[in-house]
Design a protein around this motif. Structure first.
Motif, PDB file in Angstrom:
ATOM      1  N   TYR A   1       4.887  -3.075  -7.802  1.00  0.00           N
ATOM      2  CA  TYR A   1       5.542  -3.523  -6.575  1.00  0.00           C
ATOM      3  C   TYR A   1       5.640  -2.352  -5.590  1.00  0.00           C
ATOM      4  O   TYR A   1       5.729  -1.191  -6.002  1.00  0.00           O
ATOM      5  CB  TYR A   1       6.957  -4.030  -6.855  1.00  0.00           C
ATOM      6  N   LEU A   2       5.655  -2.699  -4.324  1.00  0.00           N
ATOM      7  CA  LEU A   2       5.954  -1.712  -3.297  1.00  0.00           C
ATOM      8  C   LEU A   2       6.929  -2.355  -2.320  1.00  0.00           C
ATOM      9  O   LEU A   2       6.548  -3.256  -1.574  1.00  0.00           O
ATOM     10  CB  LEU A   2       4.708  -1.243  -2.565  1.00  0.00           C
ATOM     11  N   GLN A   3       8.165  -1.909  -2.373  1.00  0.00           N
ATOM     12  CA  GLN A   3       9.182  -2.374  -1.425  1.00  0.00           C
ATOM     13  C   GLN A   3       9.123  -1.468  -0.213  1.00  0.00           C
ATOM     14  O   GLN A   3       9.286  -0.247  -0.334  1.00  0.00           O
ATOM     15  CB  GLN A   3      10.565  -2.322  -2.055  1.00  0.00           C
ATOM     16  N   MET A   4       8.891  -2.060   0.940  1.00  0.00           N
ATOM     17  CA  MET A   4       8.762  -1.289   2.182  1.00  0.00           C
ATOM     18  C   MET A   4       9.860  -1.695   3.145  1.00  0.00           C
ATOM     19  O   MET A   4       9.939  -2.861   3.556  1.00  0.00           O
ATOM     20  CB  MET A   4       7.386  -1.526   2.811  1.00  0.00           C
ATOM     21  N   ASN A   5      10.712  -0.757   3.470  1.00  0.00           N
ATOM     22  CA  ASN A   5      11.816  -0.989   4.402  1.00  0.00           C
ATOM     23  C   ASN A   5      11.637  -0.145   5.654  1.00  0.00           C
ATOM     24  O   ASN A   5      10.840   0.809   5.659  1.00  0.00           O
ATOM     25  CB  ASN A   5      13.148  -0.641   3.732  1.00  0.00           C
ATOM     26  N   SER A   6      12.369  -0.500   6.674  1.00  0.00           N
ATOM     27  CA  SER A   6      12.320   0.258   7.941  1.00  0.00           C
ATOM     28  C   SER A   6      10.888   0.478   8.400  1.00  0.00           C
ATOM     29  O   SER A   6      10.489   1.588   8.755  1.00  0.00           O
ATOM     30  CB  SER A   6      13.038   1.609   7.774  1.00  0.00           C
ATOM     31  N   LEU A   7      10.130  -0.582   8.387  1.00  0.00           N
ATOM     32  CA  LEU A   7       8.707  -0.472   8.718  1.00  0.00           C
ATOM     33  C   LEU A   7       8.506  -0.064  10.168  1.00  0.00           C
ATOM     34  O   LEU A   7       9.290  -0.435  11.058  1.00  0.00           O
ATOM     35  CB  LEU A   7       8.002  -1.790   8.426  1.00  0.00           C
ATOM     36  N   LYS A   8       7.441   0.704  10.371  1.00  0.00           N
ATOM     37  CA  LYS A   8       7.081   1.215  11.691  1.00  0.00           C
ATOM     38  C   LYS A   8       5.675   0.724  12.066  1.00  0.00           C
ATOM     39  O   LYS A   8       4.870   0.440  11.170  1.00  0.00           O
ATOM     40  CB  LYS A   8       7.092   2.744  11.674  1.00  0.00           C
ATOM     41  N   PRO A   9       5.371   0.673  13.336  1.00  0.00           N
ATOM     42  CA  PRO A   9       4.004   0.262  13.729  1.00  0.00           C
ATOM     43  C   PRO A   9       2.922   1.108  13.072  1.00  0.00           C
ATOM     44  O   PRO A   9       1.842   0.592  12.753  1.00  0.00           O
ATOM     45  CB  PRO A   9       4.026   0.437  15.250  1.00  0.00           C
TER      46      PRO A   9
END
Length: 120
Positions: free
Chosen positions: A79-87
């Motif tokens: 799994y890869l949890q990605m938060n606070s994503l940016k362009p």
């Protein structure tokens, strides 16, 4: 043979979150390291995060504090949890698994890739 199926990509606004999954199936004896890579248009593929079978992790500087890699050994899943994503996180994300097969052959396998697009 070993097959990897990725899911969880999509379009999200900046600041949002996504969770990627990579499920492995086939002639698997054990999965050693698991990793997530990404490739943006015109750029080389780069490591985002990796995790050993024992749970030790390492992250690209760009991912530290925002992304979390994890694994479920019983489900052969990364799994890869990605938060606070940016362009600038926009890319095709690939999982990579270091697999020992049931006939004792060790090899790297890649997923098909899943598109992550972060709008500003």
């Amino acid at each position: 043979q070993v097959q990897l199926v990725e899911s969880g990509g999509g379009l999200v606004q900046a600041g949002g979150s996504l969770r990627l999954s990579c499920v492995a199936s086939g002639s698997i004896f054990s999965i050693n390291a698991m990793g997530w890579y990404r490739q943006a248009p015109g750029k080389q593929r780069e490591l985002v995060a990796a995790i050993t079978r024992g749970g030790s992790t390492n992250y690209a500087d760009s991912a530290k504090g925002r992304f979390t890699i994890s694994r479920d050994n019983a489900k052969n899943t990364a799994y890869l949890q990605m938060n606070s994503l940016k362009p600038e996180d926009t890319a095709v994300y690939y999982c990579n698994l270091d697999v020992t097969s049931t006939w004792s052959v060790r090899a790297d396998y890649w997923g098909q890739g899943t598109q992550v697009t972060v709008s500003s």
